[in-house]
Structure formats: C-alpha cells, structure tokens
Design a protein around this motif. Structure first.
Motif, PDB file in Angstrom:
ATOM      1  N   THR A   1       0.830  -1.214   0.000  1.00 38.96           N
ATOM      2  CA  THR A   1       0.000   0.000   0.000  1.00 38.96           C
ATOM      3  C   THR A   1       0.867   1.268   0.000  1.00 38.96           C
ATOM      4  O   THR A   1       0.360   2.356  -0.195  1.00 38.96           O
ATOM      5  N   GLN A   2       2.163   1.098   0.257  1.00 38.25           N
ATOM      6  CA  GLN A   2       3.084   2.258   0.222  1.00 38.25           C
ATOM      7  C   GLN A   2       4.323   1.891  -0.586  1.00 38.25           C
ATOM      8  O   GLN A   2       5.404   1.689  -0.018  1.00 38.25           O
ATOM      9  N   PRO A   3       4.178   1.797  -1.914  1.00 38.11           N
ATOM     10  CA  PRO A   3       5.308   1.331  -2.726  1.00 38.11           C
ATOM     11  C   PRO A   3       6.522   2.255  -2.666  1.00 38.11           C
ATOM     12  O   PRO A   3       7.641   1.806  -2.916  1.00 38.11           O
ATOM     13  N   ASN A   4       6.314   3.524  -2.313  1.00 33.12           N
ATOM     14  CA  ASN A   4       7.450   4.456  -2.255  1.00 33.12           C
ATOM     15  C   ASN A   4       7.890   4.778  -0.827  1.00 33.12           C
ATOM     16  O   ASN A   4       8.633   5.728  -0.607  1.00 33.12           O
ATOM     17  N   TRP A   5       7.410   3.990   0.127  1.00 30.53           N
ATOM     18  CA  TRP A   5       7.786   4.151   1.536  1.00 30.53           C
ATOM     19  C   TRP A   5       9.319   4.216   1.637  1.00 30.53           C
ATOM     20  O   TRP A   5      10.030   3.328   1.168  1.00 30.53           O
TER      21      TRP A   5
ATOM     22  N   ALA B   1       1.793  -8.110  -8.699  1.00 36.35           N
ATOM     23  CA  ALA B   1       0.334  -8.115  -8.895  1.00 36.35           C
ATOM     24  C   ALA B   1      -0.336  -9.006  -7.844  1.00 36.35           C
ATOM     25  O   ALA B   1      -1.374  -8.643  -7.270  1.00 36.35           O
ATOM     26  N   ALA B   2       0.285 -10.155  -7.570  1.00 36.23           N
ATOM     27  CA  ALA B   2      -0.279 -11.052  -6.552  1.00 36.23           C
ATOM     28  C   ALA B   2      -0.318 -10.361  -5.192  1.00 36.23           C
ATOM     29  O   ALA B   2      -1.253 -10.550  -4.402  1.00 36.23           O
ATOM     30  N   LYS B   3       0.681  -9.534  -4.908  1.00 39.09           N
ATOM     31  CA  LYS B   3       0.740  -8.822  -3.626  1.00 39.09           C
ATOM     32  C   LYS B   3      -0.182  -7.598  -3.602  1.00 39.09           C
ATOM     33  O   LYS B   3      -0.354  -6.972  -2.558  1.00 39.09           O
ATOM     34  N   GLY B   4      -0.702  -7.219  -4.769  1.00 35.13           N
ATOM     35  CA  GLY B   4      -1.647  -6.101  -4.806  1.00 35.13           C
ATOM     36  C   GLY B   4      -1.029  -4.747  -5.138  1.00 35.13           C
ATOM     37  O   GLY B   4      -1.657  -3.710  -4.940  1.00 35.13           O
ATOM     38  N   TYR B   5       0.184  -4.738  -5.667  1.00 36.06           N
ATOM     39  CA  TYR B   5       0.799  -3.447  -6.061  1.00 36.06           C
ATOM     40  C   TYR B   5       0.021  -2.827  -7.222  1.00 36.06           C
ATOM     41  O   TYR B   5      -0.056  -1.619  -7.355  1.00 36.06           O
ATOM     42  N   PHE B   6      -0.502  -3.684  -8.107  1.00 36.48           N
ATOM     43  CA  PHE B   6      -1.373  -3.217  -9.183  1.00 36.48           C
ATOM     44  C   PHE B   6      -2.308  -4.361  -9.541  1.00 36.48           C
ATOM     45  O   PHE B   6      -2.101  -5.504  -9.096  1.00 36.48           O
ATOM     46  N   HIS B   7      -3.336  -4.050 -10.331  1.00 34.36           N
ATOM     47  CA  HIS B   7      -4.348  -5.085 -10.604  1.00 34.36           C
ATOM     48  C   HIS B   7      -3.810  -6.148 -11.565  1.00 34.36           C
ATOM     49  O   HIS B   7      -3.113  -5.817 -12.526  1.00 34.36           O
TER      50      HIS B   7
ATOM     51  N   HIS C   1      11.321  -6.080 -19.939  1.00 34.44           N
ATOM     52  CA  HIS C   1      12.359  -5.955 -18.912  1.00 34.44           C
ATOM     53  C   HIS C   1      11.884  -4.926 -17.882  1.00 34.44           C
ATOM     54  O   HIS C   1      11.231  -3.945 -18.233  1.00 34.44           O
ATOM     55  N   CYS C   2      12.234  -5.136 -16.604  1.00 37.27           N
ATOM     56  CA  CYS C   2      11.543  -4.357 -15.570  1.00 37.27           C
ATOM     57  C   CYS C   2      11.889  -2.868 -15.596  1.00 37.27           C
ATOM     58  O   CYS C   2      13.029  -2.488 -15.814  1.00 37.27           O
ATOM     59  N   ASP C   3      10.857  -2.080 -15.356  1.00 34.30           N
ATOM     60  CA  ASP C   3      10.928  -0.638 -15.572  1.00 34.30           C
ATOM     61  C   ASP C   3      10.369   0.096 -14.344  1.00 34.30           C
ATOM     62  O   ASP C   3       9.176   0.038 -14.053  1.00 34.30           O
ATOM     63  N   MET C   4      11.248   0.788 -13.621  1.00 30.92           N
ATOM     64  CA  MET C   4      10.810   1.448 -12.384  1.00 30.92           C
ATOM     65  C   MET C   4       9.956   2.687 -12.648  1.00 30.92           C
ATOM     66  O   MET C   4       9.250   3.162 -11.754  1.00 30.92           O
ATOM     67  N   LEU C   5      10.005   3.211 -13.862  1.00 30.66           N
ATOM     68  CA  LEU C   5       9.218   4.411 -14.150  1.00 30.66           C
ATOM     69  C   LEU C   5       7.790   4.055 -14.539  1.00 30.66           C
ATOM     70  O   LEU C   5       6.886   4.870 -14.463  1.00 30.66           O
ATOM     71  N   LYS C   6       7.594   2.804 -14.972  1.00 30.26           N
ATOM     72  CA  LYS C   6       6.258   2.409 -15.443  1.00 30.26           C
ATOM     73  C   LYS C   6       5.531   1.488 -14.479  1.00 30.26           C
ATOM     74  O   LYS C   6       4.301   1.440 -14.497  1.00 30.26           O
ATOM     75  N   VAL C   7       6.267   0.710 -13.696  1.00 27.44           N
ATOM     76  CA  VAL C   7       5.612  -0.349 -12.922  1.00 27.44           C
ATOM     77  C   VAL C   7       5.696  -0.057 -11.423  1.00 27.44           C
ATOM     78  O   VAL C   7       6.792   0.026 -10.856  1.00 27.44           O
ATOM     79  N   THR C   8       4.541   0.075 -10.799  1.00 30.73           N
ATOM     80  CA  THR C   8       4.488   0.315  -9.356  1.00 30.73           C
ATOM     81  C   THR C   8       5.155  -0.849  -8.624  1.00 30.73           C
ATOM     82  O   THR C   8       4.841  -2.011  -8.879  1.00 30.73           O
ATOM     83  N   GLY C   9       6.070  -0.524  -7.739  1.00 33.23           N
ATOM     84  CA  GLY C   9       6.720  -1.563  -6.927  1.00 33.23           C
ATOM     85  C   GLY C   9       8.087  -1.977  -7.442  1.00 33.23           C
ATOM     86  O   GLY C   9       8.840  -2.624  -6.716  1.00 33.23           O
ATOM     87  N   VAL C  10       8.407  -1.625  -8.687  1.00 34.59           N
ATOM     88  CA  VAL C  10       9.739  -1.987  -9.206  1.00 34.59           C
ATOM     89  C   VAL C  10      10.749  -0.958  -8.701  1.00 34.59           C
ATOM     90  O   VAL C  10      10.567   0.239  -8.884  1.00 34.59           O
ATOM     91  N   ASP C  11      11.809  -1.442  -8.057  1.00 34.05           N
ATOM     92  CA  ASP C  11      12.775  -0.525  -7.440  1.00 34.05           C
ATOM     93  C   ASP C  11      13.905  -0.106  -8.365  1.00 34.05           C
ATOM     94  O   ASP C  11      14.609   0.864  -8.072  1.00 34.05           O
ATOM     95  N   PHE C  12      14.108  -0.846  -9.451  1.00 31.73           N
ATOM     96  CA  PHE C  12      15.155  -0.413 -10.376  1.00 31.73           C
ATOM     97  C   PHE C  12      14.897  -0.965 -11.773  1.00 31.73           C
ATOM     98  O   PHE C  12      14.484  -2.113 -11.932  1.00 31.73           O
ATOM     99  N   THR C  13      15.143  -0.127 -12.765  1.00 33.78           N
ATOM    100  CA  THR C  13      15.013  -0.539 -14.164  1.00 33.78           C
ATOM    101  C   THR C  13      16.239  -1.379 -14.525  1.00 33.78           C
ATOM    102  O   THR C  13      17.369  -0.946 -14.317  1.00 33.78           O
TER     103      THR C  13
END
Ligand SMILES: Cc1ncc(C[n+]2csc(CCOP(=O)(O)OP(=O)(O)O)c2C)c(N)n1
Ligand SMILES: [Mg+2]
Length: 274
Positions: free
Chosen positions: A55-59, A81-87, A104-116
C-alpha cells in the motif's frame, strides 16, 4: 519454519509461476526459463522476509528489491500483482503496444519496481549504491538483488561486489541464480564463471548455498543474512525453466515462443481469471 507456512509459500510460488506462464502464453513468447528459476526466491522475499508494504510502494524505509537479471521481469510483475501493487488484469498487457509492463523491468512504469534493469550488470551496481545510501542516511532498510550466473560474466558485477565487500555492506544480500545456463548454452561452456562461493568469499562476503526451489532453505538463508556483519551472497542452485514441462532444464527455454498448444500442455488452466 512451520510445515503449514512452508506449504503456503509453496502454493504461492506455484500460483506466481502459473501467472507468469499465462502472461507469456497470452503474448506468445517470453523469458520463461530464467523467470521460473527465481520464483521461489521472489515468493520468499515478498511473502515472508522483506520489509515491504504494497500500500506504500514508495515508503522511504522499505527494503529494496532489485531484479538485476531484468529479463525475468514477468516473474517480478506477477509477484507484485499477486501482492496487490497493481491489478492483475494489467499482466495480460505484458509486452503489448502501449503497455505499462515492458519485457524488462521498468521502475518508471511499474508500481513496486525498485530499479530498471535489463542491461546485465547494472542492477547489482545500483543495489550496492542503494545499500551505501542507506548507510549514509542511517536507514535500516536492506537491499536484495537477484543476479544471473550468465550475467556474472559482466565485469561490472565484480566491481560492485568488490565495493560491497570493501564497504562491509551488511545490509546487502546478493542472490546468484546458479541455473548453469545463459541465452543459448551452458555458462561453463561459454565463459566459466562458477564456482561462486570462493569468489564472493574472496571479496569479503558471507556465503550460503541453498536449493533455490526450497522455500524454507531460502528463508533461513535470508534470515542469516540479516544477522551478518558482512554482505551476504546466497547461491541459489536452481533449474532453468523449473516447473514448466516444455522448458525445464534446457537452455533453449531462455525466451520461447509459447503457443496455445504448449500452454494447454502445461495444464495450468487460466489462473488470472479475468
Ligand atoms: C549488457 C548485456 N549484455 C547482453 C545482454 C543479452 N542477454 C540477455 S539475458 C542474457 C543471458 C543471461 O544469462 P543468465 O544471467 O544466466 O540469466 P538466465 O538466462 O539464466 O535467466 C543475455 C546475454 C543483456 N541483456 N545485457
Ligand atoms: Mg543462468
């Protein structure tokens, strides 16, 4: 760890693996091999060991989790998604035009990703920087990063490891996904980088080797790393493509065309239920 908890974590890992397969099948291809080898580790981090709050991805005080082998992003996205960061409905947009979930993982687009990540070697370098930042800011958060064995052929990985050991970053845990395979062959045949234990030890790490599909062993190793006075390397002995019949144990599973038929043969059904 209680038997019931082990069972729950295994069931959760199973579900996340099925979610990942379904996303890849929906797009028609993807990185199933290197994703499947780290599903148990992602599950242990997000469901048991890491200090995170969906509930606080940027904590500011959250533990950081950097998937350095960024091509396994679908596994991270499914876990988030399973944890509920996004639907979870977003998962089926993986890789499609206009998606927020690139391969490939993208911190600017995906809630909860800590590094691209995706350019191999960069994720662990950023993770070391984050661990140094935590020390400088007197913060208690830990940094976890998952690195591939093929990725470990990058010189940059060892520069990061050298700095982590030299700064005694005991808030850093590096997982090495020791599945023995890279894109199109065995790491040992292409450019042998194993064994990892003596290399990490030489750079001042505590080293623990576990079966990377054994959730109890992974959680125990993470808990040990929390108590260590040195940075920790957890060497995960894994199987590329673990649990995916058409892929298990073959280097050809790196990025596969996943047809409707192959998906049906996995008998996972649809778990996203969208
Ligand atoms: C700097 C860089 N070089 C090459 C690549 C292409 N590449 C993507 S994945 C991969 C293989 C990585 O192997 P490994 O780390 O063992 O990951 P696994 O396939 O086991 O998940 C390569 C060479 C890249 N992404 N970045
Ligand atoms: Mg590998």
């Amino acid at each position: 760890m209680e038997i019931n908890r082990i069972k729950q974590l295994n069931e959760q890992a199973d579900l996340i693996r099925k979610m990942s397969i379904e996303c890849i099948a929906n797009f028609g291809s993807g990185h199933i091999g290197g994703t499947s080898s780290i599903i148990e580790t992602l599950t242990c981090l997000y469901y048991e060991c890491a200090n995170i709050d969906p509930t606080q991805p940027n904590w500011a005080d959250r533990d950081r989790i950097v998937l350095s082998k960024g091509h396994a992003a679908v596994g991270l996205y499914s876990t988030l998604a399973a944890k509920g960061y996004f639907h979870k409905s977003e998962l089926l947009t993986l890789n499609q035009n206009g998606t927020n979930l690139p391969s490939h993982c993208d911190m600017l687009k995906v809630t909860g990703v800590d590094f691209t990540a995706g350019s191999l070697g960069q994720g662990i370098s950023a993770a070391v920087g984050m661990a140094i930042a935590a020390k400088m800011d007197r913060k208690k958060y830990r940094v976890y990063t998952i690195v591939g064995d093929g990725e470990s052929q990058e010189g940059q990985v060892w520069e990061a490891v050298m700095l982590a050991g030299s700064r005694k970053l005991n808030n850093l845990t590096v997982f090495v996904d020791n599945n023995g395979m890279q894109i199109d062959g065995m790491c040992d045949d292409i450019c042998k980088v194993a064994p990892f234990e003596p290399k990490y030890k030489a750079f001042g790490f505590k080293v623990v080797t576990v079966d990377g599909h054994d959730v109890e062993a992974i959680c125990n190793a993470i808990e040990e790393s929390k108590k260590s006075k040195k940075p920790t390397a957890i060497i995960l002995n894994t199987i590329k493509g673990k649990g995916v019949k058409c892929c298990e144990g073959t280097p050809a599973s790196h990025s596969v065309a996943f047809t409707e038929e192959l998906f049906k043969a996995e008998n996972t059904g649809g778990v996203l239920n969208i």
